[in-house]
Design an enzyme around this catalytic site. Structure first.
Site, mmCIF file in Angstrom:
data_model
loop_
_atom_site.group_PDB
_atom_site.id
_atom_site.type_symbol
_atom_site.label_atom_id
_atom_site.label_comp_id
_atom_site.label_asym_id
_atom_site.label_seq_id
_atom_site.Cartn_x
_atom_site.Cartn_y
_atom_site.Cartn_z
ATOM 1 C CD GLU A 176 1.770 5.728 11.338
ATOM 2 O OE1 GLU A 176 2.539 6.087 12.259
ATOM 3 O OE2 GLU A 176 2.113 5.701 10.140
ATOM 4 C CD GLU A 308 0.694 8.172 7.030
ATOM 5 O OE1 GLU A 308 1.920 7.947 7.163
ATOM 6 O OE2 GLU A 308 -0.018 8.642 7.936
#
Length: 506
Positions: A176, A308
């Site tokens: 991220e 994810e």
């Protein structure tokens, strides 16, 4: 009133292989996933192997778990691997500022993780530190894990008790990067990803799939920037290999109000439908990223990874909100069923997926309470679906399905996917209606078939869940499935249910 759905499956027309790695898992240093989850320590009265909790290992092995991602997540970009090697009593304590702001003792590190992967029979997916680490730090971690000779890092590994190198197939280049991994722009991260990937060397026979940290949900511009970076990199393909071989994206499901904003077990019918509609929206997300990647990479050299995914509800009442412990209901299981149908359909480009997370965090497989272990409804979807791993996808043509309207859009209430291997086939059906049963008729064409086993997963309500007092409240049960003379498979699905039908093919 019972509704009807109709579909056709061509048993003699095979599609893309459904990689087993689409059934991957994720274990972050978050809440009770690692400590008091996987890791109980060698002195624990809970049965363990070298400190690793044995009943969790056995439960996950029953899923044929293909890979495990570690140590994060956001934690990965604050983790310095040298803190987690050597004698445990000498390892420095660290502050986990991402999750609960707790101090942990680093007793679970590189050797313990690789031991866990060996016990699970799973491939290791190690996520390196780009956010607060260095290129050298990451390069040396790869060497420490995978080099066999007398190099400095191989020597250090031997000093810490491991003679032979490990096999590490998957390597994450940060996490991220647009957020907790550094708040970077796409263009800046693309340069960093190329640089870090260049120094993640392949030692000996260890082949690395380097995974660039990709987009949040439908940020197609992030994916476009990473793909463009590969095509504009002069010299990147020297030796025939790209700097990174895959690009990730993340997609969390909620009812539309945002993650961590609603209860896991107390929800309205409207919130239920909004949730499953949001889950079904991953089809649009995947299609978008695939289209961008296809425009730059028609040869399909770069994989798409959803490392994810899952539901994200409020933490259970009375628990640390930073630990993200939530219950897991039939609704969560149906979210998983929908995701897998989408993953199967896009198996050409989609090469890996990792549910968040494996133990005691978010949409977990297992929940622990002291010595007790509970298998969640989502666990059972993984178990019922494991026959799809590395099988060839089969085309499914849905001709008719009941629908409902959610926020102005139509939502199909029946989702189906199928695969075949070695004269067998597996059909998965997700039925989303909260209150009406459905008769599903599937015309099986191209090969003779017979029903071997059919199972269904549901509960008294979409909010039903398992706990220590009722660990099998939601568990697979036998399902009646008949095959008519004309080759039509007929199953009666109860409301809010997931089902699988195993077939023998002639």
């Amino acid at each position: 009133m019972t509704s009807t759905a109709r579909a056709v499956i061509d048993l003699d027309v095979t599609g893309d292989r459904i990689s087993r790695h689409l059934y991957g898992h994720f274990a972050e240093h978050l809440g009770r996933c690692i400590y008091d989850g996987f890791w109980v320590g060698e002195d624990s009265p809970i049965p363990n192997v070298r400190g690793i909790r044995l009943d969790i290992v056995e439960a996950l092995r029953a899923l044929d778990i293909p890979n495990l991602r570690w140590p994060g997540g956001c934690f990965a970009d604050t983790y310095h691997w040298r803190d987690g090697i050597g004698p445990r009593q000498r390892r420095p304590k660290i502050a986990n500022t991402n999750w609960g702001d707790v101090v942990e003792n680093n007793h679970f590190g590189t050797h313990e993780f690789m031991d866990l992967c060996d016990l699970l029979g799973a491939d290791a997916y190690v996520n390196g530190n780009v956010g607060s680490g260095t290129v050298q730090e990451m390069s040396e971690w790869v060497e420490y894990l995978t080099r066999a000779d007398d190099s400095p890092m191989a020597r250090l590994r031997r000093q810490n008790g491991r003679d032979e190198p490990w096999r590490v197939p998957f390597w994450g280049l940060g996490n991220e990067a647009w957020g907790c991994g550094g708040n970077m722009s796409a263009s800046f991260y693309a340069e960093e990803a190329r640089r870090y990937a260049t120094f993640c060397h392949e030692h000996g026979g260890n082949s690395l799939t380097r995974i660039a940290a990709g987009a949040n949900e439908d940020d197609l511009e992030w994916t476009r920037t990473l793909m463009k970076s590969l095509t504009e990199c002069h010299g990147c393909t020297m030796g025939g290999n790209l700097p990174y071989q895959a690009i990730s994206f993340h997609y969390y499901t909620h009812s539309g109000s945002g993650i961590n904003s609603e209860a896991a077990t107390a929800f309205t019918t409207a919130q239920y439908y909004e949730t499953v509609a949001y889950a079904a929206g991953i089809e649009r997300i995947v299609r978008g990223h695939v289209a961008v990647m296809d425009s730059y990479d028609p040869q399909n050299r770069v994989g798409l990874v959803c490392d994810e995914w899952g539901t994200w509800w409020n933490a259970a009442e009375g628990t640390n909100p930073g630990f993200l412990f939530q219950q897991n209901t039939v609704r969560d299981a149906l979210v998983a069923g929908l995701h897998f149908d989408v993953f199967h359909r896009h198996a050409r480009r989609l090469t890996m997926a990792n549910i968040a997370q494996t133990v005691n965090v978010l949409q977990a497989m297992v929940l622990t309470d002291g010595e007790n272990l509970v298998l969640t409804p989502t666990y059972h979807v993984f178990e019922m679906n494991k026959g799809h791993q590395d099988a060839a996808g089969l085309p499914v043509h849905v001709l008719e399905t009941p629908t409902t309207t959610v926020r102005g859009d139509d939502l199909d209430l029946v989702s189906i996917s199928a695969s075949t291997r070695d004269d067998t086939a597996l059909v998965s059906l997700t039925h989303l209606s909260v209150d009406a049963p459905c008769t599903v008729r599937v015309d099986l064409r191209g090969r003779a078939a017979s029903v071997v086993r059919a199972r269904v997963l549901t509960g008294d309500a979409a909010s039903s869940f398992n706990d220590v007092d009722a660990p099998e409240r939601v568990a697979p049960r036998p399902l009646e499935a008949s095959l008519e003379a004309d080759g039509v498979l007929v199953v009666e699905l109860p409301p809010h249910s997931f089902a699988t039908v195993e077939l023998a093919l002639g």
